[in-house]
Design a protein around this motif. Structure first.
Motif, PDB file in Angstrom:
ATOM      1  N   ARG A 175     -13.495  68.918 -73.372  1.00  0.00           N
ATOM      2  CA  ARG A 175     -12.838  68.318 -72.213  1.00  0.00           C
ATOM      3  C   ARG A 175     -13.623  67.121 -71.659  1.00  0.00           C
ATOM      4  O   ARG A 175     -13.087  66.016 -71.518  1.00  0.00           O
ATOM      5  CB  ARG A 175     -12.705  69.434 -71.170  1.00  0.00           C
ATOM      6  N   GLU A 176     -14.906  67.349 -71.369  1.00  0.00           N
ATOM      7  CA  GLU A 176     -15.722  66.296 -70.760  1.00  0.00           C
ATOM      8  C   GLU A 176     -15.745  65.054 -71.644  1.00  0.00           C
ATOM      9  O   GLU A 176     -15.609  63.921 -71.176  1.00  0.00           O
ATOM     10  CB  GLU A 176     -17.158  66.798 -70.546  1.00  0.00           C
ATOM     11  N   GLN A 177     -15.909  65.341 -72.917  1.00  0.00           N
ATOM     12  CA  GLN A 177     -16.018  64.244 -73.868  1.00  0.00           C
ATOM     13  C   GLN A 177     -14.721  63.438 -73.916  1.00  0.00           C
ATOM     14  O   GLN A 177     -14.738  62.205 -73.873  1.00  0.00           O
ATOM     15  CB  GLN A 177     -16.319  64.831 -75.245  1.00  0.00           C
ATOM     16  N   LEU A 178     -13.622  64.160 -73.979  1.00  0.00           N
ATOM     17  CA  LEU A 178     -12.312  63.502 -74.025  1.00  0.00           C
ATOM     18  C   LEU A 178     -12.119  62.616 -72.802  1.00  0.00           C
ATOM     19  O   LEU A 178     -11.698  61.460 -72.897  1.00  0.00           O
ATOM     20  CB  LEU A 178     -11.203  64.557 -74.062  1.00  0.00           C
ATOM     21  N   LEU A 179     -12.470  63.176 -71.657  1.00  0.00           N
ATOM     22  CA  LEU A 179     -12.275  62.434 -70.411  1.00  0.00           C
ATOM     23  C   LEU A 179     -13.174  61.203 -70.373  1.00  0.00           C
ATOM     24  O   LEU A 179     -12.795  60.139 -69.890  1.00  0.00           O
ATOM     25  CB  LEU A 179     -12.574  63.330 -69.211  1.00  0.00           C
ATOM     26  N   ALA A 180     -14.386  61.378 -70.898  1.00  0.00           N
ATOM     27  CA  ALA A 180     -15.325  60.269 -70.857  1.00  0.00           C
ATOM     28  C   ALA A 180     -14.879  59.127 -71.765  1.00  0.00           C
ATOM     29  O   ALA A 180     -15.100  57.951 -71.465  1.00  0.00           O
ATOM     30  CB  ALA A 180     -16.717  60.763 -71.267  1.00  0.00           C
TER      31      ALA A 180
END
Ligand code: ATP
Ligand code: MG
Lengths: 431, 276
Positions: free
Chosen positions: A93-98
């Motif tokens: 999730r975090e990576q995708l958002l970043a």
């Protein structure tokens, strides 16, 4: 015996009714009244100062807790962000958002809604709001939605009706722009948690106090954890065990002097010992706490010794008389009885430490730290240093942030002292 | 050891000659050649005395003659004064209390003390009395502790007055009640000897009478030593009296004998009010 000696040594019985005597009595009453008046005046004066301080701080700082926001319609579905809401349930999730280009999306939306210079209306870091909004509610990605975004400093000024000193062209244009937005209902001033939840930022609309607050909290914890036990133990030793000789006199004089040493010198000491000798991390709460502990300890030692000294010897005799050991006398009687005094000293010392700026500047706590510290060794700043830094900023947007930070500092102080006073009363009631 | 054989019926106690004043069977404490110095100043000079289990011993003498000082050597309370030095020999049941192996804490539990000024702890009445038994682990359970507290308060003649407010602060009692509370606190640890330093000096006649009555009742259970300035009191409560003067033990004898027929000139001067 009195009556006879009075007449034999030639003294007349005192006449309490003479004019001189009456005058003296009246003068005494007047003096009494005057004294009470002075006292009352002093109380009112200090209360007045306090009220004035609070009033100015609250009136100019209140705006620091609000944020001017502009409505921005964003069409997430049509954007080039191709994440499906379900994907955000996964671990990456975090990576995708970043990786997603929210900044680009924000820019496009701003231009689409407010024309080519639309970006000028919004705070530089405003696009982060989009990411946060999606993070909170992934279904947004399939919709179009109006998001309230922080306005730029210029709009912020315009909202305040402040066209700047020289009434420049750009400023006046911004005022007009703001008025148009206001008529269209596209701008609002909302209470925002940004100030209380964010770290420092070079953009006043995004700057928050949380980093400094957390830094102060960590620093105070380190200070308390060191200064309180060491201070109390030192006071106990000096008062109860130390032999009366030249060495104890020297130690006593040194401690009394230490309490009066200007704080900046403690900063130099901290710099020399903790940074240069022990190579602890710069700007860290642990170093700040250690330095302030050096400063707070003598205050606690002095207050503790006075408190211990004021425990009546008859109480010690009583306890020894029923066969209590010296340590039992200390822990069962002397310390509990002197705790209120010790806590008072601790409040004074900790309050002073909380407001201390100079020594912390020397150990590098004045660095710009955008992210709140997560531990004692992370770079951090503290409230008074943050206030100092903001008050030094050229950008006028920081003025109200400074006042708001002062309010936070004062609230912190009140909470800390309230806690100590509550503890003290609790202990006093036990007897 | 508690069965008090009445030594007052013993043969006429003549001045300290061969006839021992205290029956060896009831001997509790003995002091031999005790000197006490405060710094360079001698406060007690070569005092030897026997304290019996079976009766009350009174110390009298003019102010500053060393009564308190000597009393405090008997449970080593003088140790708390840094400049005080004690020499000589003091025995409790034949044990030297100044022996390095002697545990001072235990000694003070065995030789309790009631001070001149009532000094209750600023705690509840219950806690005041329970403190000693608690630190010495004398009670196995809460109910046992309750019993000790109650019994001590009854013995000190205070229970009836405070039984409904055991949780009130001990410092809120009147002076006489406080002093009885201190006595209850002292007897709660079940000492063998009780030292009382002018226990009635701050009290009115009624409270004084109560405490004197109390001393009568405690007699025989404990060896009691009482310092007093009031010679009538000494005559009323004690069976033996020691007269101190300028750090010396001038005369020690049966109370009745000492007051009616003192052997020393100084004693006579003192009890007839010539000085002091
Ligand atoms: N803590 C002390 N430090 C120095 N000198 C002391 C101390 N206590 C007592 N003295 C001295 O020792 C002498 C005996 O004192 P002590 O208190 O034993 O007298 P006392 O017989 O109990 O008198 P009082 O009847 O007034 O209580 C006095 O001269 C006194 O000044
Ligand atoms: Mg005395």
């Amino acid at each position: 015996m009195n009556a006879t000696t009075a007449s034999t040594d030639g003294r007349q019985p005192t006449d309490w009714k003479t004019d001189a005597m009456q005058r003296r009595i009246r003068a005494r009453y007047r003096a009494e009244k005057r004294f009470r008046f002075y006292g009352l005046a002093a109380v009112f004066l200090s209360a007045g100062f306090l009220a004035f301080l609070l009033f100015t701080m609250v009136s100019s700082g209140a705006r620091g807790f609000t944020q001017v926001q502009i409505a921005l319609p964003v069409d997430f579905a049509a954007s080039n962000i191709v994440i499906e809401p379900e994907q955000l349930d996964g671990n990456d999730r975090e990576q995708l958002l970043a990786l997603a280009d929210f900044q680009g999306l924000a820019q496009e939306s701003m231009v689409a809604a407010y024309g080519d210079d639309g970006q000028a209306l919004f705070s530089n870091g405003a696009w982060v709001q989009l990411r946060n909004a999606v993070s909170d509610d992934p279904t947004l990605l399939n919709r179009s939605e109006v998001i309230w975004m922080p306005a730029s400093t210029e709009i912020d000024f315009a909202a305040r009706g402040d066209a700047g000193e020289n009434q420049s062209e750009e400023r006046l244009a911004m005022m007009e722009r703001y008025q148009a937005l206001e008529e269209a209902g596209q701008v609002r001033s909302a209470l925002s948690w940004t100030f209380l939840t964010m770290g420092d930022s070079s953009d006043p609309t995004l700057a928050g106090i949380w980093g400094a607050l957390k830094g102060s909290l960590f620093t105070m914890l380190v200070t308390l954890a060191l200064a309180f036990p060491i201070g109390v133990l030192a006071a106990v030793y000096l008062e109860e065990y130390a032999p009366q000789n030249r060495w104890t006199d020297i130690i006593e004089v040194s401690i009394n002097n230490l309490a009066a040493v200007p704080s900046i010198i403690f900063g130099l000491l901290g710099l020399a010992i903790f940074l240069n000798t022990f190579h602890l991390p710069r700007s860290a709460a642990i170093v700040g706490g250690l330095t302030l502990a050096l400063m707070t300890m003598p205050v606690i030692v002095i207050a503790g010794r006075n408190a211990i000294k004021s425990v009546p010897p008859s109480i010690r005799d009583a306890a020894l008389g029923v066969g209590a050991s010296p340590v039992q006398v200390l822990t069962h009687h002397v310390l509990p009885l002197s705790l209120p005094g010790i806590l008072t000293g601790t409040i004074i010392g900790m309050s002073r430490a909380l407001g201390e700026t100079a020594p912390l500047l020397l150990i590098g706590m004045r660095a710009f730290v955008p992210s709140p510290p997560d531990g004692l060794t992370d770079p951090a700043t503290v409230l008074p240093v943050q206030i100092f830094l903001w008050s030094d900023e050229l950008n006028p947007g920081f003025v109200e942030k400074t006042s708001a930070a002062i309010i936070v500092l004062l609230v912190f102080l009140l909470v800390m002292n309230g806690l100590a006073i509550w503890l003290r009363n609790k202990y006093e009631q036990r007897w | 050891m508690n069965d008090a054989t009445d030594t007052q019926a013993a043969p006429e106690a003549k001045p300290a000659t061969d006839e021992p004043l205290v029956d060896p069977a009831s001997l509790k404490m003995t002091a031999r050649n005790v000197d006490v110095y405060y710094g360079d100043k001698q406060a007690i000079d070569d005092v030897s005395i026997d304290i019996g289990m079976d009766n009350v011993t009174a110390f009298i003498g003019p102010s500053g003659c060393g009564k308190s000082t000597f009393l405090r050597t008997l449970n080593r309370m003088n140790d708390t004064i840094p400049i005080a030095r004690t020499s000589g020999q003091i025995e409790l049941d034949g044990e030297d209390i100044y022996d390095p192996d002697m545990d001072v804490v235990q000694l003070r539990a065995r030789v309790g003390m009631v001070f001149q000024k009532p000094n209750p702890f600023p705690k509840s009445i219950y806690e005041n009395v329970a403190y000693g038994p608690r630190i010495h682990g004398l009670a196995g359970s809460k109910s046992e502790l309750d019993q000790i507290v109650e019994k001590s308060l009854i013995r000190a003649g205070l229970f009836e007055e405070v039984k409904d407010r055991l949780d009130d602060s001990g410092t809120a009692l009147s002076g006489g009640q406080q002093q009885r509370l201190c006595i209850a606190r002292a007897i709660a640890v079940d000492p063998e000897v009780i030292l009382m330093d002018e226990p009635c000096s701050a009290l009115d006649p009624i409270a004084t009478a109560k405490i004197e009555e109390l001393i009568h009742e405690l007699r025989g259970k404990y060896a009691i030593v009482i310092v007093t300035h009031n010679m009538q009191q000494a005559a009323r409560v004690s069976q033996r009296t020691a007269f101190f003067h300028l750090g010396n033990l001038v005369e020690y004898g049966e109370t009745s004998e000492l007051f009616t027929n003192p052997h020393q000139e100084r004693t006579k001067d003192y009890i007839t009010g010539r000085y002091g």
